[in-house]
Write a protein that holds these residues in place. Structure first.
Motif, mmCIF file in Angstrom:
data_model
loop_
_atom_site.group_PDB
_atom_site.id
_atom_site.type_symbol
_atom_site.label_atom_id
_atom_site.label_comp_id
_atom_site.label_asym_id
_atom_site.label_seq_id
_atom_site.Cartn_x
_atom_site.Cartn_y
_atom_site.Cartn_z
ATOM 1 N N ALA A 134 0.828 -1.206 0.000
ATOM 2 C CA ALA A 134 0.000 0.000 0.000
ATOM 3 C C ALA A 134 0.860 1.253 0.000
ATOM 4 N N ALA A 135 1.964 1.228 0.735
ATOM 5 C CA ALA A 135 2.852 2.388 0.797
ATOM 6 C C ALA A 135 3.504 2.652 -0.562
ATOM 7 N N VAL A 136 3.867 1.597 -1.286
ATOM 8 C CA VAL A 136 4.421 1.767 -2.633
ATOM 9 C C VAL A 136 3.387 2.428 -3.540
ATOM 10 N N GLY A 137 2.130 1.994 -3.429
ATOM 11 C CA GLY A 137 1.069 2.615 -4.212
ATOM 12 C C GLY A 137 0.891 4.082 -3.877
ATOM 13 N N LEU A 138 0.953 4.425 -2.593
ATOM 14 C CA LEU A 138 0.837 5.826 -2.190
ATOM 15 C C LEU A 138 1.984 6.659 -2.758
ATOM 16 N N THR A 139 3.180 6.073 -2.790
ATOM 17 C CA THR A 139 4.336 6.791 -3.333
ATOM 18 C C THR A 139 4.159 7.080 -4.822
ATOM 19 N N ALA A 140 3.597 6.131 -5.556
ATOM 20 C CA ALA A 140 3.469 6.264 -7.008
ATOM 21 C C ALA A 140 2.288 7.126 -7.430
ATOM 22 N N LEU A 141 1.403 7.497 -6.513
ATOM 23 C CA LEU A 141 0.186 8.215 -6.879
ATOM 24 C C LEU A 141 0.453 9.548 -7.566
ATOM 25 N N ALA A 142 1.583 10.174 -7.267
ATOM 26 C CA ALA A 142 1.882 11.465 -7.897
ATOM 27 C C ALA A 142 2.001 11.320 -9.407
ATOM 28 N N GLY A 143 2.417 10.150 -9.879
ATOM 29 C CA GLY A 143 2.454 9.875 -11.303
ATOM 30 C C GLY A 143 3.625 10.474 -12.055
ATOM 31 N N THR A 144 4.502 11.200 -11.395
ATOM 32 C CA THR A 144 5.659 11.799 -12.058
ATOM 33 C C THR A 144 6.753 10.745 -12.241
ATOM 34 N N PRO A 145 7.665 10.954 -13.190
ATOM 35 C CA PRO A 145 8.781 9.999 -13.344
ATOM 36 C C PRO A 145 9.579 9.814 -12.060
ATOM 37 N N ALA A 146 9.793 10.905 -11.321
ATOM 38 C CA ALA A 146 10.546 10.798 -10.060
ATOM 39 C C ALA A 146 9.789 9.938 -9.059
ATOM 40 N N ALA A 147 8.467 10.121 -8.983
ATOM 41 C CA ALA A 147 7.660 9.338 -8.041
ATOM 42 C C ALA A 147 7.650 7.862 -8.424
ATOM 43 N N LEU A 148 7.561 7.566 -9.708
ATOM 44 C CA LEU A 148 7.549 6.171 -10.155
ATOM 45 C C LEU A 148 8.887 5.497 -9.889
ATOM 46 N N ARG A 149 9.995 6.219 -10.127
ATOM 47 C CA ARG A 149 11.317 5.654 -9.809
ATOM 48 C C ARG A 149 11.453 5.411 -8.315
#
Length: 469
Positions: A134-149
């Motif tokens: 769930a925490a990984v999903g919260l991190t990726a929610l921003a959708g930016t390349p930096a957030a996905l990395r």
């Protein structure tokens, strides 16, 4: 309170409903977090009146079954989570978060509650897996390349940590024939048991982002949305720190080797995180490196606490966790509002000329007071208990390191606050004064709560004392 399993079932049920009804996710999330807070309040009252609450799942007790156990330490962690949960949910409901934020956040809440209540190592592992995903999903929610990395790095580190924890639990079962927390004291008696305990703690060190295995955390916390960053820094890392503290308590005098390593790593993290925060150019990255430093301080407090039956120093670690959760959630929410007002989060461009400091700047300043550990905050009380105990034990070197870390914290936080308060040209032409929003009230409320908690520190300390009543 008769059924503490509701603290786990309610958030997961709400997460399922939020995923199926995305247009109703926000009111469902607020309702679930408020009900969760009421359940936690009822549990805390019950513990203060009658002592720890134990609920065997399905009527089976350990070592054959799994039980939920709510003692004073678990109650303080649950209360910490409930307070931040309500605050961040109110901010998210009036912000521009995606609908899938709510299902991920409510699953995170359920996993945290299950983690704090579980008395079985394998059940703790399952809760950690849900929490990590769930925490990984919260991190990726921003959708930016930096957030996905950052989310990918988070996932990779989490998988490594999970593998180490699972290997340790498997070895624990082979050595003791059980996986409940009572087996921890047995693990400290022999070589194979110590290896099992070391594997579990190594996995938790990765998940807690404790120095030098913190490489994934600053990018993850600084790249996520403000609400997600607040949750990741204030709550998610506390799950691993809580379990490290719990293992230290259960291990007793036999876990001294574990505590010595934690103290050394904690001191390194406290100084390294503070040094990088002092050099950070972006405000959100400064706050993320500050989390590395604060995690180090908490780990140091756990490490120097000693046998819980002989000293109460471990309570300082719990109080520091509580104080950090409130202050850091307030700080990340405030940083989000500051970035919205200025159009950036560069520290060099925080000087103000035509705009007066807003509520977000004041929330940041109040939270900084708590993180530095100035009176009358709970951070001050936690450090006072810790330093007083260390002075009594003649551990002057640890006291000197804590004071050095405090001075560095003051340096990098005052660097931000002073820029917000003094005049100077704006770097961004888009800078503007924002109207008051719920997020401002929430950030100020959390920061003020961290400030005033020091005056009411007797309540969490009384709860903590029931852990060994």
């Amino acid at each position: 309170m008769s059924d503490i399993s509701l603290l786990v079932l309610l958030p997961f049920l709400a997460a399922t409903l939020a995923a199926g009804l995305p247009y109703r996710a926000a009111p469902l999330g607020i309702l679930a977090t408020v009900l969760n807070a009421l359940l936690v309040l009822s549990l805390c009252i019950a513990i203060l009146r009658s002592g720890p609450v134990v609920q065997p799942i399905g009527g089976w007790i350990s070592p054959l079954g799994i039980a939920f156990v709510a003692d004073g330490l678990a109650a303080v962690m649950l209360a910490m989570t409930a307070l931040v949960a309500v605050a961040v949910s109110l901010q998210a409901a009036t912000g521009s978060v995606r609908a899938d934020f709510w299902s991920l956040w409510l699953a995170t809440l359920g996993a945290l509650n299950g983690l704090f209540l579980s008395s079985d190592l394998f059940n703790l592992y399952v809760a950690f897996e849900i929490l990590g995903l769930a925490a990984v999903g919260l991190t990726a929610l921003a959708g930016t390349p930096a957030a996905l990395r950052a989310a990918f790095d988070y996932l990779t580190a989490g998988l490594v940590g999970s593998l180490l924890v699972l290997l340790g639990i498997a070895l624990c079962y082979s050595v003791t024939g059980r996986v409940d927390l009572e087996a921890v004291a047995m693990l400290t008696q022999g070589g194979s048991g110590r290896i099992a305990l070391a594997l579990i703690v190594a996995g938790l060190v990765v998940k807690a982002a404790l120095f030098p295995l913190h490489f994934w955390m600053p990018a993850a916390h600084s790249s996520a949305t403000p609400a997600a960053s607040a949750l990741l820094s204030a709550l998610v890392v506390k799950g691993a720190l809580y379990l490290v503290l719990r293992l230290s308590l259960e291990g007793g005098a036999g876990a001294e080797f574990l505590r010595s390593v934690l103290a050394i790593l904690g001191a390194g993290g406290m100084l390294w995180g503070a040094w990088n925060a002092l050099r950070a150019e972006r405000l959100k990255l400064l706050v993320a490196h500050s989390t590395v430093a604060q995690i180090g301080l908490i780990a140091l407090a756990i490490g120097v606490a000693g046998d819980p039956l002989q000293t109460g120093l471990w309570q300082a670690a719990a109080l520091l966790m509580l104080s950090h959760a409130l202050a850091k959630a307030a700080m990340f929410l405030a940083v989000g509002r500051i970035a919205d007002a200025l159009g950036h989060d560069r520290i060099s461009g925080l000087n103000r000329e035509s705009l007066r400091p807003g509520p977000a700047e004041f929330a940041f300043a109040i939270a900084a007071i708590s993180l530095i550990g100035l009176p009358p905050t709970a951070g001050f009380i936690g450090k006072w208990i810790l330093i007083d105990g260390l002075i009594e034990a003649g551990a002057a070197h640890w006291v000197a390191l804590i004071l050095l870390g405090t001075a560095l914290s003051a340096a990098y936080l005052v660097r931000v606050v002073s820029r917000c308060l003094r005049g100077g040209p704006h770097v961004a032409e888009t800078a503007r004064s924002l109207p008051w929003r719920t997020g401002d009230v929430v950030a100020l409320g959390l920061a003020t709560g961290a400030l005033l908690l020091g005056l009411a520190a007797a309540l969490p300390l009384t709860l903590l004392e029931t852990s060994f009543a």
